[in-house]
Motif scaffolding. Structure first.
Motif, PDB file in Angstrom:
ATOM      1  N   LYS A 193     -10.958  14.420  -8.883  1.00 40.99           N
ATOM      2  CA  LYS A 193     -10.485  14.523 -10.265  1.00 40.99           C
ATOM      3  C   LYS A 193      -9.787  13.252 -10.729  1.00 40.99           C
ATOM      4  O   LYS A 193      -9.984  12.787 -11.862  1.00 40.99           O
ATOM      5  CB  LYS A 193      -9.532  15.716 -10.387  1.00 40.99           C
ATOM      6  N   LEU A 194      -8.966  12.656  -9.855  1.00 43.80           N
ATOM      7  CA  LEU A 194      -8.163  11.495 -10.234  1.00 43.80           C
ATOM      8  C   LEU A 194      -8.724  10.179  -9.706  1.00 43.80           C
ATOM      9  O   LEU A 194      -8.072   9.137  -9.814  1.00 43.80           O
ATOM     10  CB  LEU A 194      -6.720  11.687  -9.751  1.00 43.80           C
ATOM     11  N   ASP A 195      -9.914  10.232  -9.116  1.00 43.29           N
ATOM     12  CA  ASP A 195     -10.618   9.026  -8.673  1.00 43.29           C
ATOM     13  C   ASP A 195      -9.803   8.225  -7.660  1.00 43.29           C
ATOM     14  O   ASP A 195      -9.571   7.026  -7.821  1.00 43.29           O
ATOM     15  CB  ASP A 195     -10.964   8.141  -9.873  1.00 43.29           C
ATOM     16  N   LEU A 196      -9.391   8.910  -6.594  1.00 43.01           N
ATOM     17  CA  LEU A 196      -8.632   8.276  -5.514  1.00 43.01           C
ATOM     18  C   LEU A 196      -9.418   8.343  -4.210  1.00 43.01           C
ATOM     19  O   LEU A 196     -10.134   9.323  -3.963  1.00 43.01           O
ATOM     20  CB  LEU A 196      -7.274   8.962  -5.323  1.00 43.01           C
ATOM     21  N   PRO A 197      -9.300   7.349  -3.346  1.00 50.85           N
ATOM     22  CA  PRO A 197      -9.952   7.426  -2.030  1.00 50.85           C
ATOM     23  C   PRO A 197      -9.248   8.454  -1.144  1.00 50.85           C
ATOM     24  O   PRO A 197      -8.028   8.641  -1.243  1.00 50.85           O
ATOM     25  CB  PRO A 197      -9.802   6.013  -1.471  1.00 50.85           C
ATOM     26  N   LEU A 198     -10.053   9.117  -0.300  1.00 52.95           N
ATOM     27  CA  LEU A 198      -9.514  10.168   0.573  1.00 52.95           C
ATOM     28  C   LEU A 198      -9.926   9.933   2.020  1.00 52.95           C
ATOM     29  O   LEU A 198     -11.114   9.827   2.332  1.00 52.95           O
ATOM     30  CB  LEU A 198     -10.036  11.540   0.122  1.00 52.95           C
ATOM     31  N   LEU A 199      -8.924   9.852   2.892  1.00 55.28           N
ATOM     32  CA  LEU A 199      -9.123   9.868   4.341  1.00 55.28           C
ATOM     33  C   LEU A 199      -8.714  11.247   4.840  1.00 55.28           C
ATOM     34  O   LEU A 199      -7.587  11.691   4.589  1.00 55.28           O
ATOM     35  CB  LEU A 199      -8.275   8.792   5.022  1.00 55.28           C
ATOM     36  N   TYR A 200      -9.627  11.932   5.517  1.00 55.81           N
ATOM     37  CA  TYR A 200      -9.334  13.261   6.058  1.00 55.81           C
ATOM     38  C   TYR A 200      -9.209  13.172   7.568  1.00 55.81           C
ATOM     39  O   TYR A 200     -10.119  12.695   8.251  1.00 55.81           O
ATOM     40  CB  TYR A 200     -10.439  14.246   5.684  1.00 55.81           C
ATOM     41  N   ILE A 246      -3.870   5.791  -1.913  1.00 55.24           N
ATOM     42  CA  ILE A 246      -4.844   6.543  -1.110  1.00 55.24           C
ATOM     43  C   ILE A 246      -4.233   7.877  -0.690  1.00 55.24           C
ATOM     44  O   ILE A 246      -3.014   7.981  -0.491  1.00 55.24           O
ATOM     45  CB  ILE A 246      -5.279   5.717   0.129  1.00 55.24           C
ATOM     46  N   LEU A 247      -5.087   8.895  -0.587  1.00 54.89           N
ATOM     47  CA  LEU A 247      -4.676  10.195  -0.064  1.00 54.89           C
ATOM     48  C   LEU A 247      -5.105  10.286   1.390  1.00 54.89           C
ATOM     49  O   LEU A 247      -6.265  10.015   1.721  1.00 54.89           O
ATOM     50  CB  LEU A 247      -5.327  11.329  -0.866  1.00 54.89           C
ATOM     51  N   HIS A 248      -4.158  10.660   2.248  1.00 52.81           N
ATOM     52  CA  HIS A 248      -4.440  10.836   3.678  1.00 52.81           C
ATOM     53  C   HIS A 248      -4.130  12.300   3.993  1.00 52.81           C
ATOM     54  O   HIS A 248      -2.974  12.675   4.213  1.00 52.81           O
ATOM     55  CB  HIS A 248      -3.562   9.892   4.500  1.00 52.81           C
ATOM     56  N   ALA A 249      -5.166  13.125   3.983  1.00 51.44           N
ATOM     57  CA  ALA A 249      -4.995  14.566   4.221  1.00 51.44           C
ATOM     58  C   ALA A 249      -5.190  14.884   5.692  1.00 51.44           C
ATOM     59  O   ALA A 249      -6.063  14.316   6.353  1.00 51.44           O
ATOM     60  CB  ALA A 249      -5.996  15.355   3.386  1.00 51.44           C
ATOM     61  N   ALA A 273      -1.657  16.976  -7.338  1.00 49.81           N
ATOM     62  CA  ALA A 273      -1.918  16.225  -8.570  1.00 49.81           C
ATOM     63  C   ALA A 273      -0.621  15.821  -9.264  1.00 49.81           C
ATOM     64  O   ALA A 273      -0.501  14.698  -9.779  1.00 49.81           O
ATOM     65  CB  ALA A 273      -2.791  17.061  -9.505  1.00 49.81           C
ATOM     66  N   GLU A 274       0.359  16.727  -9.275  1.00 50.14           N
ATOM     67  CA  GLU A 274       1.666  16.404  -9.865  1.00 50.14           C
ATOM     68  C   GLU A 274       2.314  15.231  -9.130  1.00 50.14           C
ATOM     69  O   GLU A 274       2.853  14.303  -9.742  1.00 50.14           O
ATOM     70  CB  GLU A 274       2.600  17.618  -9.795  1.00 50.14           C
ATOM     71  N   VAL A 275       2.276  15.298  -7.797  1.00 49.87           N
ATOM     72  CA  VAL A 275       2.900  14.248  -6.985  1.00 49.87           C
ATOM     73  C   VAL A 275       2.174  12.918  -7.193  1.00 49.87           C
ATOM     74  O   VAL A 275       2.808  11.854  -7.268  1.00 49.87           O
ATOM     75  CB  VAL A 275       2.905  14.653  -5.497  1.00 49.87           C
ATOM     76  N   VAL A 276       0.856  12.966  -7.282  1.00 48.44           N
ATOM     77  CA  VAL A 276       0.083  11.741  -7.522  1.00 48.44           C
ATOM     78  C   VAL A 276       0.495  11.092  -8.836  1.00 48.44           C
ATOM     79  O   VAL A 276       0.700   9.864  -8.904  1.00 48.44           O
ATOM     80  CB  VAL A 276      -1.435  12.044  -7.515  1.00 48.44           C
ATOM     81  N   GLN A 277       0.635  11.891  -9.875  1.00 42.11           N
ATOM     82  CA  GLN A 277       1.037  11.345 -11.173  1.00 42.11           C
ATOM     83  C   GLN A 277       2.440  10.755 -11.114  1.00 42.11           C
ATOM     84  O   GLN A 277       2.733   9.721 -11.730  1.00 42.11           O
ATOM     85  CB  GLN A 277       0.997  12.458 -12.240  1.00 42.11           C
ATOM     86  N   GLN A 278       3.310  11.393 -10.316  1.00 41.90           N
ATOM     87  CA  GLN A 278       4.702  10.942 -10.212  1.00 41.90           C
ATOM     88  C   GLN A 278       4.853   9.729  -9.296  1.00 41.90           C
ATOM     89  O   GLN A 278       5.575   8.776  -9.609  1.00 41.90           O
ATOM     90  CB  GLN A 278       5.571  12.099  -9.693  1.00 41.90           C
ATOM     91  N   TRP A 279       4.143   9.750  -8.154  1.00 43.73           N
ATOM     92  CA  TRP A 279       4.394   8.754  -7.096  1.00 43.73           C
ATOM     93  C   TRP A 279       3.366   7.632  -7.074  1.00 43.73           C
ATOM     94  O   TRP A 279       3.605   6.578  -6.488  1.00 43.73           O
ATOM     95  CB  TRP A 279       4.447   9.473  -5.744  1.00 43.73           C
ATOM     96  N   GLN A 280       2.192   7.869  -7.658  1.00 42.74           N
ATOM     97  CA  GLN A 280       1.150   6.851  -7.821  1.00 42.74           C
ATOM     98  C   GLN A 280       0.678   6.232  -6.488  1.00 42.74           C
ATOM     99  O   GLN A 280       0.774   5.025  -6.268  1.00 42.74           O
ATOM    100  CB  GLN A 280       1.648   5.737  -8.754  1.00 42.74           C
ATOM    101  N   THR A 335       0.826  -1.207   0.000  1.00 41.95           N
ATOM    102  CA  THR A 335       0.000   0.000   0.000  1.00 41.95           C
ATOM    103  C   THR A 335       0.862   1.259   0.000  1.00 41.95           C
ATOM    104  O   THR A 335       1.812   1.389   0.782  1.00 41.95           O
ATOM    105  CB  THR A 335      -0.927   0.019   1.230  1.00 41.95           C
ATOM    106  N   ARG A 336       0.500   2.206  -0.879  1.00 42.70           N
ATOM    107  CA  ARG A 336       1.234   3.468  -0.996  1.00 42.70           C
ATOM    108  C   ARG A 336       0.341   4.599  -0.465  1.00 42.70           C
ATOM    109  O   ARG A 336      -0.732   4.858  -0.996  1.00 42.70           O
ATOM    110  CB  ARG A 336       1.623   3.737  -2.452  1.00 42.70           C
ATOM    111  N   ILE A 337       0.821   5.255   0.602  1.00 41.12           N
ATOM    112  CA  ILE A 337       0.046   6.297   1.283  1.00 41.12           C
ATOM    113  C   ILE A 337       0.709   7.653   1.055  1.00 41.12           C
ATOM    114  O   ILE A 337       1.894   7.832   1.370  1.00 41.12           O
ATOM    115  CB  ILE A 337      -0.031   6.035   2.797  1.00 41.12           C
ATOM    116  N   LEU A 338      -0.058   8.624   0.539  1.00 45.20           N
ATOM    117  CA  LEU A 338       0.450   9.990   0.396  1.00 45.20           C
ATOM    118  C   LEU A 338      -0.217  10.872   1.448  1.00 45.20           C
ATOM    119  O   LEU A 338      -1.434  11.076   1.422  1.00 45.20           O
ATOM    120  CB  LEU A 338       0.164  10.540  -0.998  1.00 45.20           C
ATOM    121  N   HIS A 339       0.588  11.387   2.388  1.00 47.97           N
ATOM    122  CA  HIS A 339       0.100  12.279   3.446  1.00 47.97           C
ATOM    123  C   HIS A 339       0.154  13.726   2.955  1.00 47.97           C
ATOM    124  O   HIS A 339       1.193  14.183   2.462  1.00 47.97           O
ATOM    125  CB  HIS A 339       0.940  12.120   4.712  1.00 47.97           C
ATOM    126  N   ILE A 340      -0.949  14.423   3.094  1.00 48.12           N
ATOM    127  CA  ILE A 340      -1.083  15.807   2.626  1.00 48.12           C
ATOM    128  C   ILE A 340      -1.082  16.709   3.851  1.00 48.12           C
ATOM    129  O   ILE A 340      -1.971  16.625   4.707  1.00 48.12           O
ATOM    130  CB  ILE A 340      -2.359  15.947   1.781  1.00 48.12           C
TER     131      ILE A 340
END
Length: 410
Positions: free
Chosen positions: A119-126, A100-103, A90-97, A2-7
């Motif tokens: 926009k990019l059809d990703l699940p979001l945990l806030y 899930i987004l964890h904001a 969005a740039e980072v999402v395209q680069q890092w794939q 699993t790849r998690i991007l923290h915002i």
């Protein structure tokens, strides 16, 4: 994997409770086998750190940066921040794939992340660490009921309603969201925790520092942190003359600084207990443990207000992990962490005389300290250890990713 991007609003190498919680989450997730990265908004630079690099590794953690300058009057500036941050995410999402987004709050981060998720059809945990309109009231930059307070609250509600799931750091925040109409099953509580590898060993007293601060033979009450009004340090200072009547050896050591520093120092100058109160000023983060080691009781006299009633602080947990006795006001955020007489001591908020009475009783009953300290430390190890806390995210991630995959396939 699993790849998690923290915002994030900001991150290491800056030092704040916000940064330390992020570090703990990311490191624990990496240790559990996840791939993790963070992306910070334009406010990283405003917090006093400018790297100039689009990607930075700090303490083994990768952070993508948003380097665009944003200006303009409020609220135009905030809307520009959201747009710029959204583009960068969005740039980072395209680069890092990421999967899930964890904001993480504030709502500006959530709004930027929500745009990208949709926009990019990703699940979001806030994740909400505090209601930032209440935090603004607490630190003196906002007023409850003002137009800005109302707008911030509405933006938060919008993000909560748009996110696929919501995480909060304590039961107080969850209860408030439920009262706003958010479904209980949408909310996960991921409480503040402690990395026991960082805070797990009690610090031995630094006798050189003790001598420098003239604390030999004193029973030291300590506070380390920012001097905001809601921390209630004026009440603790006002309690010192009453405490000295019962415990002449009591001494208050205040480490840190902030908006209330000038007023607090003026209060001490006119206090009958002025000789028993020491301001150590701000100290380097690397030296904080030296001061912890001199403190017999860590005291957290927070005032009662929405921020403190709803939100649990991190510092009492760190003190418990350090093997320090903890005494705190009986506001909601503390009651969620401290069981009076078992893991610490609770005293009435806002009452200097009652604060003094409880602290005096504690100082006169030192035989009970070892058991309280041990019970508190076991509580942190079992219920507030980051290695176990991050497990609460895992089923939420899995459910959101699976649901999004099902939607795409349908």
């Amino acid at each position: 994997m699993t790849r998690i991007l923290h915002i994030l609003d900001h991150s290491l190498p800056l030092h704040s409770g916000y940064c330390f919680r992020t570090r703990a989450i990311m490191k624990a997730q990496i240790a559990s086998g996840m791939l993790v990265a963070g992306v910070t908004g334009v406010r990283q630079d405003q917090h006093g750190y400018e790297s100039g690099a689009l990607l930075e590794n700090v303490e083994g953690l990768d952070f993508f940066r948003t380097l665009t300058d944003v200006s303009g009057p409020s609220p135009v500036r905030e809307w520009r921040e959201i747009a710029v941050f959204s583009d960068r995410i969005a740039e980072v999402v395209q680069q890092w794939q990421p999967d899930i987004l964890h904001a993480h709050s504030p709502a500006l981060n959530g709004l930027a992340a929500l745009r990208v998720a949709q926009k990019l059809d990703l699940p979001l945990l806030y994740e909400i660490r505090a209601f930032w309109e209440d935090a603004a009231v607490g630190n003196g930059t906002g007023r409850e009921g003002s137009p800005r307070y109302w707008l911030t609250r509405q933006l938060e509600n919008h993000v909560v309603n748009g996110a696929d799931a919501v995480a909060v750091i304590c039961e107080g925040l969850k209860s408030d969201l439920v009262l706003r109409g958010v479904a209980r099953e949408k909310i996960t509580v991921s409480p503040n925790g402690v990395d026991m590898s960082l805070f797990g060993q009690p610090t031995a007293p630094d006798e050189v520092l003790r001598k420098q601060l003239a604390l030999a033979g004193k029973s030291v009450l300590g506070f380390i942190g920012s001097f905001y009004d809601y921390e209630g340090l004026d009440d603790l200072i006002a309690a010192m003359p009453y405490l000295q009547e019962k415990c002449p050896e009591a001494h208050l050591l205040l480490v840190g600084g902030g908006p209330m520093e000038k007023a607090l120092k003026e209060q001490v100058q006119t206090s009958p207990a002025s000789d028993a109160i020491t301001f150590a000023g701000r100290v380097p983060h690397a030296d904080v443990e030296r001061y912890y080691g001199l403190m017999d009781i860590m005291v957290y006299p927070r005032k009662s207000m929405r921020l403190t009633e709803l939100v649990t602080p991190l510092k009492p947990l760190e003190a418990m992990a350090q093997g320090r006795l903890v005494a705190a006001s009986d506001i909601g955020g503390h009651r969620e962490l401290i069981e009076d007489g078992k893991t610490g001591t609770l005293f009435p908020a806002g009452s200097p005389q009652k604060i003094a009475a409880k602290l005096a009783n504690l100082l006169k009953n030192r035989d009970s300290w070892p058991q309280t300290i041990e019970t508190a430390r076991k509580f942190v190890e079992a219920d507030r250890n980051w290695s176990s806390n991050i497990l609460r995210y895992k089923p939420v991630y899995q459910q959101l990713i699976a649901h999004k995959s099902y939607e795409r396939a349908a």
